[in-house]
Design an enzyme around this catalytic site. Structure first.
Site, PDB file in Angstrom:
ATOM      1  N   GLU A 197      -6.579  -1.612  -6.542  1.00  0.00           N
ATOM      2  CA  GLU A 197      -5.777  -0.687  -7.344  1.00  0.00           C
ATOM      3  C   GLU A 197      -4.755  -1.520  -8.121  1.00  0.00           C
ATOM      4  O   GLU A 197      -3.938  -2.203  -7.518  1.00  0.00           O
ATOM      5  CB  GLU A 197      -5.055   0.326  -6.448  1.00  0.00           C
ATOM      6  CG  GLU A 197      -5.985   1.339  -5.794  1.00  0.00           C
ATOM      7  CD  GLU A 197      -5.250   2.314  -4.854  1.00  0.00           C
ATOM      8  OE1 GLU A 197      -5.622   3.494  -4.831  1.00  0.00           O
ATOM      9  OE2 GLU A 197      -4.327   1.880  -4.131  1.00  0.00           O
TER      10      GLU A 197
ATOM     11  N   HIS B 197      -3.367  -3.820  -5.250  1.00  0.00           N
ATOM     12  CA  HIS B 197      -3.613  -3.370  -3.880  1.00  0.00           C
ATOM     13  C   HIS B 197      -5.057  -3.593  -3.443  1.00  0.00           C
ATOM     14  O   HIS B 197      -5.967  -2.903  -3.892  1.00  0.00           O
ATOM     15  CB  HIS B 197      -3.230  -1.883  -3.764  1.00  0.00           C
ATOM     16  CG  HIS B 197      -3.385  -1.316  -2.393  1.00  0.00           C
ATOM     17  ND1 HIS B 197      -3.707  -0.002  -2.149  1.00  0.00           N
ATOM     18  CD2 HIS B 197      -3.268  -1.901  -1.163  1.00  0.00           C
ATOM     19  CE1 HIS B 197      -3.785   0.198  -0.851  1.00  0.00           C
ATOM     20  NE2 HIS B 197      -3.524  -0.930  -0.236  1.00  0.00           N
TER      21      HIS B 197
ATOM     22  N   ASN C  21      -4.742   6.050  -0.806  1.00  0.00           N
ATOM     23  CA  ASN C  21      -3.958   6.503   0.344  1.00  0.00           C
ATOM     24  C   ASN C  21      -3.418   7.914   0.152  1.00  0.00           C
ATOM     25  O   ASN C  21      -3.114   8.602   1.117  1.00  0.00           O
ATOM     26  CB  ASN C  21      -2.812   5.533   0.635  1.00  0.00           C
ATOM     27  CG  ASN C  21      -3.286   4.403   1.524  1.00  0.00           C
ATOM     28  OD1 ASN C  21      -4.232   4.565   2.292  1.00  0.00           O
ATOM     29  ND2 ASN C  21      -2.657   3.256   1.401  1.00  0.00           N
TER      30      ASN C  21
ATOM     31  N   SER D  10       0.839  -1.206   0.000  1.00  0.00           N
ATOM     32  CA  SER D  10       0.000   0.000   0.000  1.00  0.00           C
ATOM     33  C   SER D  10       0.867   1.245   0.000  1.00  0.00           C
ATOM     34  O   SER D  10       0.373   2.348  -0.148  1.00  0.00           O
ATOM     35  CB  SER D  10      -0.900   0.010   1.233  1.00  0.00           C
ATOM     36  OG  SER D  10      -0.125   0.075   2.405  1.00  0.00           O
TER      37      SER D  10
END
Lengths: 251, 285
Positions: free
Chosen positions: B152, B140, B190, B119
């Site tokens: 992702e 991800h 993120n 991540s």
């Protein structure tokens, strides 16, 4: 001032204008324009001013309200792109000025933030809280700073999404899908920006940058250019997306 | 290439969750961990989730047994030799991940797709220096992997388009919603979610509003499911702080990503959120 009329003077060009107008009418208020209030200023119980993009227009209108209305009439002003303290400083009676901040669509906002200026007196704060509660909204009173809490945090999320799009890290559609599916945001940041209006978001971003003067508040160049090009979102038919076809823009 | 066998490296919460996602779609899964106790725990976790599925009448007992039979617990890297796809889900340490991909390069077929569930680490850096960087991609998942729909798919500097497409289709086939991302710090989620925490901390630090006020405002005014402080307590304040620091460092200290001293102090004091019983809120009451 009478209790039967409940007349509120509403001025400004923010998208909040139409929605506040509608909400007030639904809740039994008589909503006056500036011209109507000039004819009978003694009718006005409360004034609400909603300009968040053009600070010169805001200053002019707040001063008009201040000159027109008796000093005991509260002036409630959007403090999205500027602090309530600064708005109050423009007036002869700063103690009757109180800031607030929210974004359209109002029907989705269960709570409105209120930010008294340093100069605001207690009566004005209570009148402001009472006013929004009479519109069926909860209130939370926070300290005066540009963008308050929700508009400020949302602006920074949208700004980061604009940087991400500008850098071609992902498409607009994928950015919005990622934030909804990966972290349960109610809307993707770019579609959200298009609904609120990119000009409103840009104004908050610029206000934060101006007042707090940190690199962290630097506006994404793509956001700035879309606003300059008049692509402010759903309202103008184009923003991060185009609304005839609803496809992502090539940034 | 039709995918039959998937290797999952690391049997912690993420790895076990990913193994379950793959097994539910009928893939043979080789779940690898060097630590037998972790493997045992992963099996208990899989059984507990599938048992709940049976109780909720989502699947039959037979389907539960069949799904579990697809998951093979293994402890040697060589046992992944026949995998069509390998997904790495070990702790977020570059040296560890590089070493794993370096070993995989020598063990797996040349056409095997090698995915990392990182991540926060650059895909380009993980793939850097390996003999076949074109087959290494980011993949991800979000926690909990069996529930969260997003994946992702991250394109490293040297990932090939063909492999990106294959990974994208694989995510769809797993019933997930894939998005395509070019390798940048924090990828999409993120990165864009940073201000939700960071600006909330700044607002708190400047005494514009308090913890409970900010959470209440973001839920009632913003329509977010959880406030930024409740969410930090749930994620773990240390985890959140580490992600922020990593994004900040990897963007060469751009001011927007600067971590908060308040968050640092929470970590230093050991108040890490729900898992320690205390964070921005007290869970011992």
């Amino acid at each position: 001032m009478t209790t039967t009329n409940k007349a509120v003077l509403l001025v400004g060009t923010s998208p909040l204008y139409a929605e506040l107008n509608q909400l007030m009418v639904e809740r039994g208020y008589q909503v006056l324009t500036l011209a109507e209030a000039m004819a009978e200023p003694e009718l006005v119980e409360l004034a609400v001013e909603v300009n968040s993009v053009d600070m010169q227009a805001k200053k002019r209108q707040v001063r008009e309200l201040d000159d027109l209305l008796p000093p005991n009439v509260p002036i409630i002003t959007t403090s999205l792109a500027i602090t309530a303290t600064e708005v109050a400083s423009w007036t002869q009676h700063p103690e009757r000025v109180c800031g607030f901040g929210t974004l359209v669509p109002l029907v989705e906002r269960e709570l409105i933030e209120i930010a008294p200026a340093l100069q605001t007196e207690l009566n004005t704060i209570q009148a402001t809280e009472g006013f929004f509660q009479s519109l069926g909204k909860e209130t939370e009173t926070v300290n005066d700073e540009v963008g308050l809490v929700f508009p400020r945090i949302l602006t920074l999320i949208i700004n980061e999404a604009a940087f991400t799009l500008m850098e071609k890290t992902a498409t607009a559609t994928d950015i919005d899908i990622a934030m909804k599916k990966g972290t349960n945001y109610p809307y993707g940041p770019l579609e959200w920006a298009d609904r609120v209006g990119l000009d409103e978001i840009f104004a908050i971003s610029r206000g934060l940058q101006r007042d707090l003067a940190e690199e962290r508040y630097r506006t994404a160049p793509l956001l700035r250019k879309l606003v300059l090009a008049g692509r402010v979102g759903v309202r103008s038919g184009q923003g991060f997306y185009t609304y005839e076809e609803k496809v992502g823009v090539e940034a | 290439m039709s995918i039959k066998t998937v290797g999952v490296i690391g049997a912690g919460t993420m790895g076990a969750g990913i193994a379950l996602v793959c097994a539910r779609k009928g893939h043979q899964v080789m779940l690898l961990d060097a630590n037998q106790a972790v493997l045992d725990k992963a099996l208990v976790y899989l059984e507990s989730i599938l048992t709940k599925d049976v109780e909720k009448n989502k699947i039959s007992e037979q389907e539960m047994t069949e799904t579990l039979e697809l998951v093979h617990l293994v402890s040697e890297m060589e046992q992944l030799a026949d995998c069509d796809i390998v997904i790495e889900a070990v702790p977020e340490r570059l040296d560890l991940k590089k070493s794993i991909f370096s070993q995989l390069s020598g063990i797996c077929r040349e056409d095997a797709l090698l995915l990392t569930n990182t991540s926060s680490i650059s895909i380009t850096e993980i793939a850097g220096g390996l003999s076949h960087p074109e087959r290494i991609l980011g993949f991800h998942f979000f926690n909990p992997a069996p529930v969260m729909p997003l994946v992702e798919v991250i394109r490293g500097k040297k990932s090939s388009e063909e492999n990106v497409e294959m990974a994208y289709r694989f995510a769809q086939e797993l019933g997930k919603v894939p998005v395509l991302v070019t390798d940048t710090p924090g990828f999409i989620v993120n990165r864009i979610a940073r201000p939700y925490y960071n600006e909330a901390l700044r607002i708190l630090g400047d005494h514009v509003a308090g913890v409970e006020q900010i959470d209440r405002i973001m839920k009632l005014a913003g329509g977010f499911k959880m406030g930024p402080f409740e969410l930090q307590d749930m994620i773990g304040i240390d985890i959140n702080f580490a992600t922020t620091k990593s994004v900040y460092t990897d963007f060469f200290h751009e001011g927007r990503f600067k971590p908060s001293r308040i968050q640092q102090q929470m970590v230093q004091s050991g108040s890490l959120g729900r898992k320690t019983g205390e964070g921005f809120y007290d869970y011992n009451k």
